[in-house]
Design a protein around this motif. Structure first.
Motif, PDB file in Angstrom:
ATOM      1  N   ILE A  20      24.596  48.200  18.910  1.00 41.09           N
ATOM      2  CA  ILE A  20      25.596  49.277  19.141  1.00 41.09           C
ATOM      3  C   ILE A  20      25.977  49.207  20.637  1.00 41.09           C
ATOM      4  CG2 ILE A  20      26.627  51.481  18.909  1.00 41.09           C
ATOM      5  CD1 ILE A  20      24.782  51.714  16.351  1.00 41.09           C
ATOM      6  N   GLN A  21      25.044  49.474  21.351  1.00 36.90           N
ATOM      7  CA  GLN A  21      25.233  49.584  22.680  1.00 36.90           C
ATOM      8  C   GLN A  21      25.837  48.336  23.411  1.00 36.90           C
ATOM      9  OE1 GLN A  21      21.467  50.991  23.886  1.00 36.90           O
ATOM     10  NE2 GLN A  21      22.326  52.956  24.345  1.00 36.90           N
ATOM     11  N   MET A  22      25.193  46.975  23.046  1.00 42.22           N
ATOM     12  CA  MET A  22      25.699  45.995  23.597  1.00 42.22           C
ATOM     13  C   MET A  22      27.088  45.282  23.253  1.00 42.22           C
ATOM     14  SD  MET A  22      23.507  45.108  25.798  1.00 42.22           S
ATOM     15  CE  MET A  22      23.399  43.622  26.100  1.00 42.22           C
ATOM     16  N   THR A  23      27.501  45.704  22.111  1.00 39.84           N
ATOM     17  CA  THR A  23      28.822  45.235  21.301  1.00 39.84           C
ATOM     18  C   THR A  23      29.895  44.668  22.275  1.00 39.84           C
ATOM     19  OG1 THR A  23      28.335  46.097  19.269  1.00 39.84           O
ATOM     20  CG2 THR A  23      30.367  45.206  19.599  1.00 39.84           C
ATOM     21  N   LEU A  24      30.091  45.801  23.095  1.00 44.75           N
ATOM     22  CA  LEU A  24      31.308  45.519  23.960  1.00 44.75           C
ATOM     23  C   LEU A  24      30.955  45.433  25.555  1.00 44.75           C
ATOM     24  CD1 LEU A  24      33.607  48.259  22.650  1.00 44.75           C
ATOM     25  CD2 LEU A  24      33.823  45.843  22.282  1.00 44.75           C
ATOM     26  N   ASN A  25      29.729  45.130  25.933  1.00 45.32           N
ATOM     27  CA  ASN A  25      29.451  44.765  27.155  1.00 45.32           C
ATOM     28  C   ASN A  25      29.784  43.579  27.633  1.00 45.32           C
ATOM     29  OD1 ASN A  25      27.549  47.257  26.925  1.00 45.32           O
ATOM     30  ND2 ASN A  25      25.648  46.244  27.726  1.00 45.32           N
ATOM     31  N   GLY A  26      30.687  43.865  28.756  1.00 43.43           N
ATOM     32  CA  GLY A  26      30.924  42.683  29.561  1.00 43.43           C
ATOM     33  C   GLY A  26      32.380  42.150  29.039  1.00 43.43           C
ATOM     34  N   LYS A  27      32.707  42.677  27.899  1.00 44.17           N
ATOM     35  CA  LYS A  27      34.004  42.223  27.522  1.00 44.17           C
ATOM     36  C   LYS A  27      35.294  42.395  28.377  1.00 44.17           C
ATOM     37  CE  LYS A  27      33.214  40.618  23.301  1.00 44.17           C
ATOM     38  NZ  LYS A  27      33.457  39.364  22.805  1.00 44.17           N
ATOM     39  N   VAL A  28      35.882  41.525  28.546  1.00 40.86           N
ATOM     40  CA  VAL A  28      37.226  41.612  29.616  1.00 40.86           C
ATOM     41  C   VAL A  28      38.348  42.392  28.886  1.00 40.86           C
ATOM     42  CG1 VAL A  28      38.785  40.525  30.984  1.00 40.86           C
ATOM     43  CG2 VAL A  28      36.401  39.848  30.992  1.00 40.86           C
ATOM     44  N   VAL A  29      38.685  43.762  29.228  1.00 43.03           N
ATOM     45  CA  VAL A  29      39.587  44.369  28.874  1.00 43.03           C
ATOM     46  C   VAL A  29      40.818  44.816  29.636  1.00 43.03           C
ATOM     47  CG1 VAL A  29      40.170  46.622  27.483  1.00 43.03           C
ATOM     48  CG2 VAL A  29      38.087  45.389  26.893  1.00 43.03           C
ATOM     49  N   ALA A  30      41.970  44.549  29.068  1.00 40.70           N
ATOM     50  CA  ALA A  30      43.340  44.840  29.877  1.00 40.70           C
ATOM     51  C   ALA A  30      44.067  45.855  29.063  1.00 40.70           C
ATOM     52  CB  ALA A  30      44.315  43.612  30.053  1.00 40.70           C
ATOM     53  N   ILE A  31      44.344  46.898  29.835  1.00 39.62           N
ATOM     54  CA  ILE A  31      45.122  47.982  29.369  1.00 39.62           C
ATOM     55  C   ILE A  31      46.241  48.501  29.958  1.00 39.62           C
ATOM     56  CG2 ILE A  31      44.910  50.418  28.456  1.00 39.62           C
ATOM     57  CD1 ILE A  31      41.940  50.262  28.360  1.00 39.62           C
ATOM     58  N   GLU A  90      52.977  39.324  35.359  1.00 38.29           N
ATOM     59  CA  GLU A  90      52.350  37.782  35.882  1.00 38.29           C
ATOM     60  C   GLU A  90      51.563  38.141  36.815  1.00 38.29           C
ATOM     61  OE1 GLU A  90      55.484  35.370  36.770  1.00 38.29           O
ATOM     62  OE2 GLU A  90      56.099  35.058  34.944  1.00 38.29           O
ATOM     63  N   ALA A  91      51.587  39.025  37.714  1.00 38.83           N
ATOM     64  CA  ALA A  91      50.723  39.374  38.816  1.00 38.83           C
ATOM     65  C   ALA A  91      49.329  40.379  38.088  1.00 38.83           C
ATOM     66  CB  ALA A  91      51.312  40.125  39.969  1.00 38.83           C
ATOM     67  N   PHE A  92      49.843  40.946  37.091  1.00 40.60           N
ATOM     68  CA  PHE A  92      48.465  41.953  36.800  1.00 40.60           C
ATOM     69  C   PHE A  92      47.611  40.976  36.102  1.00 40.60           C
ATOM     70  CE2 PHE A  92      47.143  44.186  33.109  1.00 40.60           C
ATOM     71  CZ  PHE A  92      46.523  45.498  33.678  1.00 40.60           C
ATOM     72  N   PHE A  93      48.007  40.017  35.162  1.00 44.41           N
ATOM     73  CA  PHE A  93      47.145  39.306  34.395  1.00 44.41           C
ATOM     74  C   PHE A  93      46.478  38.113  35.328  1.00 44.41           C
ATOM     75  CE2 PHE A  93      49.249  41.307  30.802  1.00 44.41           C
ATOM     76  CZ  PHE A  93      48.294  41.646  30.213  1.00 44.41           C
ATOM     77  N   ASP A  98      41.465  36.032  37.608  1.00 46.91           N
ATOM     78  CA  ASP A  98      40.847  35.601  38.917  1.00 46.91           C
ATOM     79  C   ASP A  98      39.719  36.582  39.258  1.00 46.91           C
ATOM     80  OD1 ASP A  98      42.616  33.767  39.593  1.00 46.91           O
ATOM     81  OD2 ASP A  98      43.985  35.045  40.945  1.00 46.91           O
ATOM     82  N   GLN A  99      39.791  37.868  38.940  1.00 44.08           N
ATOM     83  CA  GLN A  99      38.645  38.778  39.354  1.00 44.08           C
ATOM     84  C   GLN A  99      37.603  39.107  38.167  1.00 44.08           C
ATOM     85  OE1 GLN A  99      38.270  39.522  42.473  1.00 44.08           O
ATOM     86  NE2 GLN A  99      40.123  38.340  43.118  1.00 44.08           N
ATOM     87  N   ALA A 100      37.895  38.995  36.966  1.00 42.95           N
ATOM     88  CA  ALA A 100      37.034  39.308  35.923  1.00 42.95           C
ATOM     89  C   ALA A 100      37.130  38.181  34.813  1.00 42.95           C
ATOM     90  CB  ALA A 100      37.770  40.583  35.159  1.00 42.95           C
ATOM     91  N   GLY A 101      37.999  37.604  34.796  1.00 40.80           N
ATOM     92  CA  GLY A 101      37.980  36.305  33.858  1.00 40.80           C
ATOM     93  C   GLY A 101      39.050  36.535  32.695  1.00 40.80           C
ATOM     94  N   GLN A 102      39.089  35.595  31.746  1.00 42.51           N
ATOM     95  CA  GLN A 102      40.044  35.568  30.508  1.00 42.51           C
ATOM     96  C   GLN A 102      39.889  36.886  29.816  1.00 42.51           C
ATOM     97  OE1 GLN A 102      42.525  33.604  30.345  1.00 42.51           O
ATOM     98  NE2 GLN A 102      41.905  31.786  31.275  1.00 42.51           N
ATOM     99  N   VAL A 103      40.932  37.521  29.230  1.00 42.15           N
ATOM    100  CA  VAL A 103      41.090  38.585  28.655  1.00 42.15           C
ATOM    101  C   VAL A 103      40.412  38.654  27.230  1.00 42.15           C
ATOM    102  CG1 VAL A 103      42.519  40.629  27.654  1.00 42.15           C
ATOM    103  CG2 VAL A 103      42.961  39.683  29.969  1.00 42.15           C
ATOM    104  N   ASP A 104      39.582  39.237  26.702  1.00 41.77           N
ATOM    105  CA  ASP A 104      39.056  39.426  25.397  1.00 41.77           C
ATOM    106  C   ASP A 104      39.717  40.307  24.424  1.00 41.77           C
ATOM    107  OD1 ASP A 104      36.550  37.604  25.875  1.00 41.77           O
ATOM    108  OD2 ASP A 104      35.978  39.133  27.131  1.00 41.77           O
ATOM    109  N   ILE A 105      40.167  41.504  25.192  1.00 42.11           N
ATOM    110  CA  ILE A 105      40.843  42.555  24.297  1.00 42.11           C
ATOM    111  C   ILE A 105      41.975  43.101  25.224  1.00 42.11           C
ATOM    112  CG2 ILE A 105      40.632  44.848  23.469  1.00 42.11           C
ATOM    113  CD1 ILE A 105      37.417  44.384  23.271  1.00 42.11           C
ATOM    114  N   LEU A 106      43.429  42.851  24.717  1.00 45.72           N
ATOM    115  CA  LEU A 106      44.558  43.517  25.291  1.00 45.72           C
ATOM    116  C   LEU A 106      44.767  44.530  24.559  1.00 45.72           C
ATOM    117  CD1 LEU A 106      47.188  43.357  27.113  1.00 45.72           C
ATOM    118  CD2 LEU A 106      48.012  42.029  25.398  1.00 45.72           C
TER     119      LEU A 106
END
Length: 264
Positions: A20-31, A90-93, A98-106
């Motif tokens: 349960i705890q690890m499911t979202l660990n490290g997932k790259v999220v953009a909000i 475009e600058a946001f993404f 560049d800093q976190a990686g490809q977005v897993d969750i938008l």
């Protein structure tokens, strides 16, 4: 963890707790739209669940205040974004890649409404502005992340729409309803397009939520009413549950409303 998991936690096996705890660990999220309201609640919940969250909004001060207030495993990243401006999107993404990686969750949470909401009162320029932010902005953000999601056959997009995107209600007004219906149709159409490529899209339709958008109501909202309706953390708990689902499971759409709000 949300309140249900906290209640169940003592009764779970160690392996289940870890899963349960690890499911979202490290997932790259953009909000987007994350400085206040629903977006801020989502950023807080996902960061505390271990995700690598970048939250965007037009003003840097609320974003930084939010980031400083959350003691999460990975610090919340901030970057300004105006979803009405293509270059800003475009600058946001680009910064996230560049800093976190490809977005897993938008999570498309940016949205506005106006005070003069009837056809008779509304300025036509306001029509263009609301559609540009609520609908076209969400489209542009999805366009930034979908190619990589499709390539790796994994990804989730959550569109924070409104019950005004399912029912054309007078409370929402003409242009707000139109913009949220557009978001609804876009999310559904794209979901059908990418369903065999591992990408899931969920349209979330909140009812009344205690956020700053209430300040744009034609009639002022009382403190008592604000306390009786949904709070941002309620939406966060729902979205967290959706984000934790396995890739084989998709929630196409879901309505969440205050218990006392009518649903017709």
């Amino acid at each position: 963890m949300n309140r249900l998991f906290i209640w169940l936690y003592p009764y779970l096996t160690a392996a289940t707790r870890e899963r349960i705890q690890m499911t979202l660990n490290g997932k790259v999220v953009a909000i987007t739209g994350g400085g206040t309201g629903i977006g801020a609640g989502l950023a807080r919940g996902l960061a505390l669940a271990g995700a690598n969250v970048t939250v965007g909004g037009r003003r840097s001060e609320p974003l930084q205040t939010l980031a400083d207030s959350v003691d999460s495993p990975l610090p919340i990243r901030t970057h300004t974004i105006d979803v009405a401006e293509n270059a800003s999107i475009e600058a946001f993404f680009s910064d996230i890649r560049d800093q976190a990686g490809q977005v897993d969750i938008l999570i498309n949470s940016a949205g506005i409404n106006i005070a003069k909401r009837t056809m008779a009162e509304m300025d036509p320029d306001e029509w263009d502005r609301v559609l540009r932010i609520n609908a076209t902005g969400a489209y542009r953000c999805m366009r930034e992340v979908l190619p990589a999601m499709r390539d790796r056959r994994d990804g989730l997009v959550v569109n924070v729409s409104s019950i005004a995107g399912k029912r054309a209600i007078s409370l929402g007004g003409v242009v707000y309803c139109a913009s949220k219906f557009a978001m609804t149709a876009m999310g559904t159409a794209v979901a059908n397009e990418v369903r065999h490529e591992g990408v899931r899209i969920t349209n979330v339709y909140p009812g009344e939520v205690n956020t700053p958008i209430l300040d744009q109501r034609p009639v002022p909202v009382s403190d008592e009413h604000r306390e009786s309706i949904l709070q941002p953390e309620d939406i966060a708990e729902l979205v967290l549950t959706i984000c934790r689902l396995p890739p084989r499971a998709c929630v196409p759409e879901i309505v969440i409303k205050p218990t006392t709000q009518e649903w017709v």
